[in-house]
Every structure is written in structure tokens, then in C-alpha cells.
Design a protein around this motif. Structure first.
Motif, mmCIF file in Angstrom:
data_model
loop_
_atom_site.group_PDB
_atom_site.id
_atom_site.type_symbol
_atom_site.label_atom_id
_atom_site.label_comp_id
_atom_site.label_asym_id
_atom_site.label_seq_id
_atom_site.Cartn_x
_atom_site.Cartn_y
_atom_site.Cartn_z
ATOM 1 N N HIS A 60 13.295 -74.921 -8.063
ATOM 2 C CA HIS A 60 13.389 -73.475 -8.231
ATOM 3 C C HIS A 60 13.584 -73.111 -9.704
ATOM 4 O O HIS A 60 14.334 -72.199 -10.029
ATOM 5 N N ASP A 61 12.890 -73.811 -10.590
ATOM 6 C CA ASP A 61 13.060 -73.553 -12.016
ATOM 7 C C ASP A 61 12.637 -72.140 -12.404
ATOM 8 O O ASP A 61 13.152 -71.582 -13.371
ATOM 9 N N ASN A 62 11.740 -71.529 -11.621
ATOM 10 C CA ASN A 62 11.334 -70.157 -11.936
ATOM 11 C C ASN A 62 12.512 -69.189 -11.821
ATOM 12 O O ASN A 62 12.593 -68.210 -12.561
ATOM 13 N N LEU A 63 13.456 -69.456 -10.913
ATOM 14 C CA LEU A 63 14.649 -68.613 -10.798
ATOM 15 C C LEU A 63 15.533 -68.756 -12.046
ATOM 16 O O LEU A 63 16.165 -67.796 -12.485
ATOM 17 N N GLY A 64 15.546 -69.955 -12.612
ATOM 18 C CA GLY A 64 16.294 -70.172 -13.852
ATOM 19 C C GLY A 64 15.689 -69.402 -15.012
ATOM 20 O O GLY A 64 16.402 -68.811 -15.822
ATOM 21 N N PHE A 65 14.356 -69.401 -15.089
ATOM 22 C CA PHE A 65 13.689 -68.641 -16.147
ATOM 23 C C PHE A 65 13.933 -67.146 -15.979
ATOM 24 O O PHE A 65 14.128 -66.423 -16.966
ATOM 25 N N ASP A 66 13.934 -66.678 -14.739
ATOM 26 C CA ASP A 66 14.221 -65.259 -14.491
ATOM 27 C C ASP A 66 15.632 -64.905 -14.946
ATOM 28 O O ASP A 66 15.870 -63.823 -15.493
ATOM 29 N N LEU A 67 16.573 -65.816 -14.715
ATOM 30 C CA LEU A 67 17.955 -65.584 -15.128
ATOM 31 C C LEU A 67 18.051 -65.469 -16.643
ATOM 32 O O LEU A 67 18.719 -64.575 -17.167
ATOM 33 N N LEU A 68 17.358 -66.345 -17.358
ATOM 34 C CA LEU A 68 17.386 -66.288 -18.819
ATOM 35 C C LEU A 68 16.697 -65.031 -19.339
ATOM 36 O O LEU A 68 17.104 -64.455 -20.343
ATOM 37 N N ASN A 69 15.653 -64.604 -18.651
ATOM 38 C CA ASN A 69 14.941 -63.400 -19.084
ATOM 39 C C ASN A 69 15.764 -62.143 -18.865
ATOM 40 O O ASN A 69 15.503 -61.118 -19.501
ATOM 41 N N ARG A 70 16.755 -62.207 -17.969
ATOM 42 C CA ARG A 70 17.628 -61.052 -17.750
ATOM 43 C C ARG A 70 18.567 -60.820 -18.919
ATOM 44 O O ARG A 70 19.056 -59.710 -19.116
ATOM 45 N N LEU A 71 18.844 -61.877 -19.691
ATOM 46 C CA LEU A 71 19.701 -61.711 -20.869
ATOM 47 C C LEU A 71 18.987 -60.815 -21.876
ATOM 48 O O LEU A 71 17.766 -60.775 -21.919
ATOM 49 N N PRO A 72 19.724 -60.088 -22.695
ATOM 50 C CA PRO A 72 19.083 -59.189 -23.671
ATOM 51 C C PRO A 72 18.130 -59.959 -24.580
ATOM 52 O O PRO A 72 18.487 -60.973 -25.149
ATOM 53 N N GLY A 73 16.932 -59.471 -24.688
ATOM 54 C CA GLY A 73 15.953 -60.107 -25.548
ATOM 55 C C GLY A 73 15.231 -61.265 -24.878
ATOM 56 O O GLY A 73 14.237 -61.748 -25.388
ATOM 57 N N GLY A 74 15.704 -61.740 -23.765
ATOM 58 C CA GLY A 74 15.065 -62.819 -23.031
ATOM 59 C C GLY A 74 15.231 -64.172 -23.690
ATOM 60 O O GLY A 74 15.046 -64.329 -24.884
ATOM 61 N N LYS A 75 15.601 -65.140 -22.905
ATOM 62 C CA LYS A 75 15.749 -66.528 -23.322
ATOM 63 C C LYS A 75 16.639 -66.691 -24.550
ATOM 64 O O LYS A 75 16.404 -67.549 -25.386
ATOM 65 N N CYS A 76 17.594 -65.838 -24.686
ATOM 66 C CA CYS A 76 18.581 -65.889 -25.778
ATOM 67 C C CYS A 76 17.946 -65.752 -27.156
ATOM 68 O O CYS A 76 18.567 -66.043 -28.161
ATOM 69 N N GLY A 77 16.692 -65.362 -27.255
ATOM 70 C CA GLY A 77 16.070 -65.127 -28.542
ATOM 71 C C GLY A 77 16.762 -63.992 -29.281
ATOM 72 O O GLY A 77 16.829 -63.970 -30.487
ATOM 73 N N PHE A 78 17.295 -63.055 -28.523
ATOM 74 C CA PHE A 78 18.045 -61.934 -29.087
ATOM 75 C C PHE A 78 19.276 -62.430 -29.817
ATOM 76 O O PHE A 78 19.675 -61.891 -30.829
ATOM 77 N N PHE A 79 19.851 -63.495 -29.318
ATOM 78 C CA PHE A 79 21.121 -63.953 -29.848
ATOM 79 C C PHE A 79 20.983 -64.704 -31.168
ATOM 80 O O PHE A 79 21.915 -64.800 -31.912
ATOM 81 N N LEU A 80 19.825 -65.261 -31.445
ATOM 82 C CA LEU A 80 19.712 -66.090 -32.654
ATOM 83 C C LEU A 80 19.378 -65.298 -33.865
ATOM 84 O O LEU A 80 18.693 -64.466 -34.034
#
Length: 80
Positions: A60-80
């Protein structure tokens, strides 16, 4: 040379803080992880977001990707 050494001594290196979560995380727990990540950013650190899977959950790796995309900016790209 002396100035460079002095600047290096006085500078604070940014650490990489990690925020771990499962793909089945609850809404409140997700909010806590998100708040911690933003707190780390405000302190000047970098944030690495990790989604953990156990055994056959990897299917169910697609659910993991969806979880990361829910973070602001998606996949923590916003954070860096």
C-alpha cells in the motif's frame, strides 16, 4: 584564514530532524507530527519525513505517498 575559522566556530550547523509516521496514522497524531516538523523548521533545522511500513503493508505504498503529499508543499519539499 583566521576570519574563516572564527566564522565557522560561531556558526550553528543545522541538524536534520526526522518525523516518522505510519501510513495508518490517526488525524490527531498526524497533526502532532506536522506541528513538530514546523517547530523544527522554525528552529532552523531541516526536516526529513518518513513513512514506515511493516511486512506486507508495503503493498500500500500509494497510501504512504498520499500521506506525504498532504503535508504542506508535498513530500516535505516545503520544509527544505
Amino acid at each position: 584564514e583566521k576570519k574563516a575559522k572564527e566564522l565557522k566556530k560561531n556558526s550553528k550547523s543545522s541538524e536534520v530532524k526526522e518525523v516518522k509516521m505510519s501510513y495508518k496514522i490517526d488525524v490527531h497524531d498526524y497533526g502532532v507530527r506536522k506541528k513538530n516538523a514546523s517547530k523544527f523548521l522554525n528552529q532552523g533545522n531541516r526536516v526529513k519525513c518518513t513513512v514506515m511500513f511493516k511486512g506486507r503493508e508495503v503493498q500500500h505504498d500509494n497510501l504512504g505517498f498520499d500521506l506525504l503529499n498532504r503535508l504542506p508543499g508535498g513530500k516535505c519539499g516545503f520544509f527544505l
